[in-house]
Design a protein around this motif. Structure first.
Motif, PDB file in Angstrom:
ATOM      1  N   THR A  50      81.892 -27.563 -38.930  1.00  0.00           N
ATOM      2  CA  THR A  50      83.254 -27.422 -38.396  1.00  0.00           C
ATOM      3  C   THR A  50      83.761 -25.987 -38.478  1.00  0.00           C
ATOM      4  O   THR A  50      84.965 -25.741 -38.510  1.00  0.00           O
ATOM      5  CB  THR A  50      84.216 -28.362 -39.146  1.00  0.00           C
ATOM      6  OG1 THR A  50      84.188 -28.057 -40.553  1.00  0.00           O
ATOM      7  CG2 THR A  50      83.844 -29.811 -38.934  1.00  0.00           C
ATOM      8  N   THR A  51      82.813 -25.046 -38.488  1.00  0.00           N
ATOM      9  CA  THR A  51      83.204 -23.629 -38.568  1.00  0.00           C
ATOM     10  C   THR A  51      83.770 -23.123 -37.250  1.00  0.00           C
ATOM     11  O   THR A  51      84.410 -22.069 -37.204  1.00  0.00           O
ATOM     12  CB  THR A  51      81.999 -22.752 -38.947  1.00  0.00           C
ATOM     13  OG1 THR A  51      81.016 -22.811 -37.892  1.00  0.00           O
ATOM     14  CG2 THR A  51      81.374 -23.218 -40.253  1.00  0.00           C
ATOM     15  N   GLY A  52      83.509 -23.834 -36.171  1.00  0.00           N
ATOM     16  CA  GLY A  52      83.905 -23.363 -34.849  1.00  0.00           C
ATOM     17  C   GLY A  52      82.832 -22.563 -34.160  1.00  0.00           C
ATOM     18  O   GLY A  52      82.952 -22.239 -32.966  1.00  0.00           O
ATOM     19  N   ASP A  53      81.747 -22.237 -34.870  1.00  0.00           N
ATOM     20  CA  ASP A  53      80.628 -21.484 -34.295  1.00  0.00           C
ATOM     21  C   ASP A  53      79.377 -22.354 -34.277  1.00  0.00           C
ATOM     22  O   ASP A  53      79.116 -23.124 -35.207  1.00  0.00           O
ATOM     23  CB  ASP A  53      80.352 -20.223 -35.110  1.00  0.00           C
ATOM     24  CG  ASP A  53      81.506 -19.238 -35.064  1.00  0.00           C
ATOM     25  OD1 ASP A  53      82.114 -19.085 -33.974  1.00  0.00           O
ATOM     26  OD2 ASP A  53      81.799 -18.623 -36.108  1.00  0.00           O
ATOM     27  N   ASP A  54      78.585 -22.203 -33.237  1.00  0.00           N
ATOM     28  CA  ASP A  54      77.312 -22.916 -33.154  1.00  0.00           C
ATOM     29  C   ASP A  54      76.294 -22.329 -34.124  1.00  0.00           C
ATOM     30  O   ASP A  54      76.360 -21.139 -34.488  1.00  0.00           O
ATOM     31  CB  ASP A  54      76.748 -22.849 -31.736  1.00  0.00           C
ATOM     32  CG  ASP A  54      77.551 -23.672 -30.744  1.00  0.00           C
ATOM     33  OD1 ASP A  54      78.361 -24.509 -31.199  1.00  0.00           O
ATOM     34  OD2 ASP A  54      77.366 -23.483 -29.522  1.00  0.00           O
ATOM     35  N   ASN A  55      75.334 -23.179 -34.514  1.00  0.00           N
ATOM     36  CA  ASN A  55      74.172 -22.763 -35.305  1.00  0.00           C
ATOM     37  C   ASN A  55      74.579 -22.160 -36.650  1.00  0.00           C
ATOM     38  O   ASN A  55      74.158 -21.072 -37.034  1.00  0.00           O
ATOM     39  CB  ASN A  55      73.298 -21.781 -34.514  1.00  0.00           C
ATOM     40  CG  ASN A  55      72.909 -22.331 -33.153  1.00  0.00           C
ATOM     41  OD1 ASN A  55      72.789 -23.546 -32.981  1.00  0.00           O
ATOM     42  ND2 ASN A  55      72.712 -21.461 -32.189  1.00  0.00           N
ATOM     43  N   VAL A  56      75.379 -22.906 -37.391  1.00  0.00           N
ATOM     44  CA  VAL A  56      75.828 -22.503 -38.726  1.00  0.00           C
ATOM     45  C   VAL A  56      75.572 -23.660 -39.686  1.00  0.00           C
ATOM     46  O   VAL A  56      75.859 -24.810 -39.367  1.00  0.00           O
ATOM     47  CB  VAL A  56      77.321 -22.138 -38.733  1.00  0.00           C
ATOM     48  CG1 VAL A  56      77.802 -21.867 -40.166  1.00  0.00           C
ATOM     49  CG2 VAL A  56      77.592 -20.923 -37.847  1.00  0.00           C
ATOM     50  N   GLY A  57      75.047 -23.342 -40.868  1.00  0.00           N
ATOM     51  CA  GLY A  57      74.867 -24.343 -41.904  1.00  0.00           C
ATOM     52  C   GLY A  57      73.466 -24.926 -41.935  1.00  0.00           C
ATOM     53  O   GLY A  57      72.777 -25.000 -40.918  1.00  0.00           O
ATOM     54  N   THR A  58      73.059 -25.317 -43.166  1.00  0.00           N
ATOM     55  CA  THR A  58      71.711 -25.852 -43.383  1.00  0.00           C
ATOM     56  C   THR A  58      71.801 -27.196 -44.092  1.00  0.00           C
ATOM     57  O   THR A  58      72.592 -27.370 -45.020  1.00  0.00           O
ATOM     58  CB  THR A  58      70.884 -24.878 -44.239  1.00  0.00           C
ATOM     59  OG1 THR A  58      70.726 -23.652 -43.519  1.00  0.00           O
ATOM     60  CG2 THR A  58      69.508 -25.447 -44.553  1.00  0.00           C
ATOM     61  N   LEU A  59      70.953 -28.139 -43.642  1.00  0.00           N
ATOM     62  CA  LEU A  59      70.832 -29.439 -44.281  1.00  0.00           C
ATOM     63  C   LEU A  59      69.395 -29.612 -44.752  1.00  0.00           C
ATOM     64  O   LEU A  59      68.470 -29.617 -43.933  1.00  0.00           O
ATOM     65  CB  LEU A  59      71.201 -30.551 -43.299  1.00  0.00           C
ATOM     66  CG  LEU A  59      70.973 -31.998 -43.751  1.00  0.00           C
ATOM     67  CD1 LEU A  59      71.820 -32.331 -44.975  1.00  0.00           C
ATOM     68  CD2 LEU A  59      71.276 -32.976 -42.610  1.00  0.00           C
ATOM     69  N   ASN A  60      69.196 -29.719 -46.070  1.00  0.00           N
ATOM     70  CA  ASN A  60      67.870 -29.935 -46.662  1.00  0.00           C
ATOM     71  C   ASN A  60      67.790 -31.367 -47.169  1.00  0.00           C
ATOM     72  O   ASN A  60      68.591 -31.785 -48.014  1.00  0.00           O
ATOM     73  CB  ASN A  60      67.635 -28.972 -47.828  1.00  0.00           C
ATOM     74  CG  ASN A  60      67.639 -27.519 -47.394  1.00  0.00           C
ATOM     75  OD1 ASN A  60      66.970 -27.156 -46.428  1.00  0.00           O
ATOM     76  ND2 ASN A  60      68.385 -26.673 -48.099  1.00  0.00           N
ATOM     77  N   LEU A  61      66.801 -32.116 -46.669  1.00  0.00           N
ATOM     78  CA  LEU A  61      66.677 -33.528 -47.019  1.00  0.00           C
ATOM     79  C   LEU A  61      65.381 -33.773 -47.784  1.00  0.00           C
ATOM     80  O   LEU A  61      64.297 -33.450 -47.303  1.00  0.00           O
ATOM     81  CB  LEU A  61      66.689 -34.393 -45.751  1.00  0.00           C
ATOM     82  CG  LEU A  61      67.963 -34.330 -44.902  1.00  0.00           C
ATOM     83  CD1 LEU A  61      67.792 -35.172 -43.645  1.00  0.00           C
ATOM     84  CD2 LEU A  61      69.177 -34.780 -45.694  1.00  0.00           C
ATOM     85  N   ALA A  62      65.520 -34.394 -48.953  1.00  0.00           N
ATOM     86  CA  ALA A  62      64.351 -34.679 -49.790  1.00  0.00           C
ATOM     87  C   ALA A  62      63.793 -36.070 -49.544  1.00  0.00           C
ATOM     88  O   ALA A  62      62.876 -36.493 -50.233  1.00  0.00           O
ATOM     89  CB  ALA A  62      64.728 -34.531 -51.266  1.00  0.00           C
ATOM     90  N   GLY A  63      64.332 -36.775 -48.565  1.00  0.00           N
ATOM     91  CA  GLY A  63      63.922 -38.137 -48.274  1.00  0.00           C
ATOM     92  C   GLY A  63      65.134 -39.025 -48.167  1.00  0.00           C
ATOM     93  O   GLY A  63      65.389 -39.878 -49.009  1.00  0.00           O
ATOM     94  N   THR A  64      65.907 -38.831 -47.110  1.00  0.00           N
ATOM     95  CA  THR A  64      67.240 -39.414 -46.998  1.00  0.00           C
ATOM     96  C   THR A  64      67.434 -40.035 -45.625  1.00  0.00           C
ATOM     97  O   THR A  64      66.922 -39.532 -44.623  1.00  0.00           O
ATOM     98  CB  THR A  64      68.313 -38.316 -47.209  1.00  0.00           C
ATOM     99  OG1 THR A  64      68.056 -37.635 -48.433  1.00  0.00           O
ATOM    100  CG2 THR A  64      69.718 -38.904 -47.233  1.00  0.00           C
ATOM    101  N   THR A  65      68.182 -41.128 -45.569  1.00  0.00           N
ATOM    102  CA  THR A  65      68.617 -41.703 -44.299  1.00  0.00           C
ATOM    103  C   THR A  65      70.030 -41.222 -44.010  1.00  0.00           C
ATOM    104  O   THR A  65      70.937 -41.400 -44.830  1.00  0.00           O
ATOM    105  CB  THR A  65      68.582 -43.234 -44.348  1.00  0.00           C
ATOM    106  OG1 THR A  65      67.235 -43.666 -44.528  1.00  0.00           O
ATOM    107  CG2 THR A  65      69.136 -43.837 -43.061  1.00  0.00           C
ATOM    108  N   VAL A  66      70.202 -40.619 -42.842  1.00  0.00           N
ATOM    109  CA  VAL A  66      71.515 -40.149 -42.407  1.00  0.00           C
ATOM    110  C   VAL A  66      71.985 -41.084 -41.302  1.00  0.00           C
ATOM    111  O   VAL A  66      71.356 -41.183 -40.249  1.00  0.00           O
ATOM    112  CB  VAL A  66      71.465 -38.701 -41.899  1.00  0.00           C
ATOM    113  CG1 VAL A  66      72.864 -38.226 -41.495  1.00  0.00           C
ATOM    114  CG2 VAL A  66      70.876 -37.776 -42.962  1.00  0.00           C
ATOM    115  N   THR A  67      73.099 -41.786 -41.534  1.00  0.00           N
ATOM    116  CA  THR A  67      73.534 -42.803 -40.573  1.00  0.00           C
ATOM    117  C   THR A  67      74.384 -42.238 -39.447  1.00  0.00           C
ATOM    118  O   THR A  67      74.415 -42.800 -38.352  1.00  0.00           O
ATOM    119  CB  THR A  67      74.336 -43.905 -41.282  1.00  0.00           C
ATOM    120  OG1 THR A  67      75.549 -43.348 -41.805  1.00  0.00           O
ATOM    121  CG2 THR A  67      73.531 -44.529 -42.417  1.00  0.00           C
TER     122      THR A  67
END
Length: 396
Positions: A50-67
């Motif tokens: 929600t920064t207002g800019d594209d291509n910002v932020g990182t999501l690292n998943l160790a084995g997760t379900t994202v609904t």
């Protein structure tokens, strides 16, 4: 421990979760990182930028379900899948990275590229609007089920190790960009299809694994070690609607078999540069040139039947072995090649189907035994056309 909330806001820090999160997570500033550290847990909500800019932020998943949706307001910069993870909704990220030995399951569309570091992307009836690439040549696996569509190139920078198609319940997968893979396997149930609308390159021998599958090639294709029907009556469809095309590689089946259907369609010419089947004991069931289509064969071809339909033209710069059935189509045999089998008019009535022999040729079987052909033309001056059985045509 379990976290339950409406929204967790992550600014320019790294936030780590070791349990299920019930609620939404939002990256509000550049540099925000979200980590999950244990496998088997959920993010029951969205992960947003929600920064207002594209291509910002990182999501690292160790084995997760994202609904929920990932990057619904603006795309994330990176989703890094470090443990087997499932995305139940749309993923919007510049890059989704799948690490070695890891599988990422996608049940929602992906907008952005997928980079496979010897990992596997499993697509379940989704659309990928972006490229899919290996981290080095012959790395990364792509599995597609329930009819998925990829609108970007696959393996353009680095070829994939494998593409496995499991299109059950009649679904079909579609590739709208170039595809480069070491291995291609159709593991699908019956009545499924895979369509390649741009150039396809396959390094290893490819094969069908069941009947009633349809591989549709609407662009040039290069099967370096050929493709086999493997004893199944499935279909390869070559479509030249978008221009002249070439199929490189052998097409075969198993020994002591007459299986597999090759059909050619489109108003331009599809050229088969290599052999189709290998002997009378290892032949296709049917080669068919559809209405108003053009096919050119460059190496010897064996099939139980050849159908050349209305307005179609099949040119053979090779020997032909099998029963040729003409509707109102044209069969052209170039100089020095022979037909081992019959050539017949299968329209109910005389005067359909044209046979042109362009040089010294031999036809071993009867010609026009059911109904007379429209015409037979033999070759140039000094050439000898030999017919070993009865001939019936309106004009010779």
């Amino acid at each position: 421990s379990l976290v339950t909330t409406d929204t967790i806001k992550v600014s320019d820090v790294s936030a780590t979760f070791d349990n299920t999160v019930v609620g939404n997570i939002s990256i509000t500033k550049a540099g925000g990182v979200i980590n999950t550290t244990n496998s088997g847990y959920y993010i029951s909500g969205s992960v947003d930028n929600t920064t207002g800019d594209d291509n910002v932020g990182t999501l690292n998943l160790a084995g997760t379900t994202v609904t929920g949706v990932v990057g619904g307001s603006n795309p994330l910069l990176l989703v890094d899948v470090k443990g087997n993870s499932t995305f139940q909704s749309t993923v919007n990220a510049a890059t989704t990275k799948v690490e070695s030995g890891i599988t990422a399951y996608f049940s929602g569309d992906v907008n952005g590229s997928i980079s496979l570091y010897s990992g596997t992307a499993s697509l379940g009836g989704v659309t990928v609007n972006g490229a899919i690439d290996g981290s080095a040549d012959n790395t990364g696996n792509l599995t597609m089920t329930y009819g998925s569509t990829i609108n970007g190139a696959v393996g353009a920078t680095h070829s994939l190790a494998s593409i496995n198609l499991f299109n059950t319940y009649g679904g079909g997968s579609t590739f709208n960009g170039t595809v480069n893979t070491k291995a291609l396997t159709l593991n699908s149930a019956s009545y499924s299809s895979a369509t390649f609308n741009d150039v396809l390159t396959v390094a290893d021998a490819a094969k069908f694994t069941g009947s009633n599958q349809n591989l549709i090639l609407a662009a040039d294709a290069n099967f370096a070690n050929g493709i086999s029907f493997n004893g199944y009556n499935s279909t390869i469809t070559l479509d030249s609607t978008e221009g002249d095309k070439t199929f490189m590689g052998t097409i075969n089946t198993v020994d002591n078999s007459s299986t597999g259907i090759l059909q050619i369609q489109g108003t331009n010419t599809f050229t088969l540069a290599n052999a189709v089947a290998s002997s009378a004991a290892q032949r296709l069931y049917l080669v068919q040139v559809n209405d108003n289509s053009k096919a050119s064969f460059s190496h010897d071809i064996y099939s139980q039947y050849f159908n050349i339909l209305n307005g179609a033209t099949a040119t053979f710069g090779c020997n032909v072995d099998g029963a040729v059935q003409l509707r109102d189509g044209t069969m052209i045999v170039q100089d020095g090649f022979n037909v081992t089998g019959t050539i017949d008019n299968i329209v109910t009535g005389n005067g359909y189907g044209v046979l042109k022999l362009l040089g010294t040729n031999t036809v071993s079987g009867a010609v026009g035994s059911s109904y007379a052909l429209k015409s037979i033309t033999t070759g140039a001056s000094g050439a000898i056309a030999t017919f070993s059985s009865t001939v019936n045509a309106t004009t010779i």
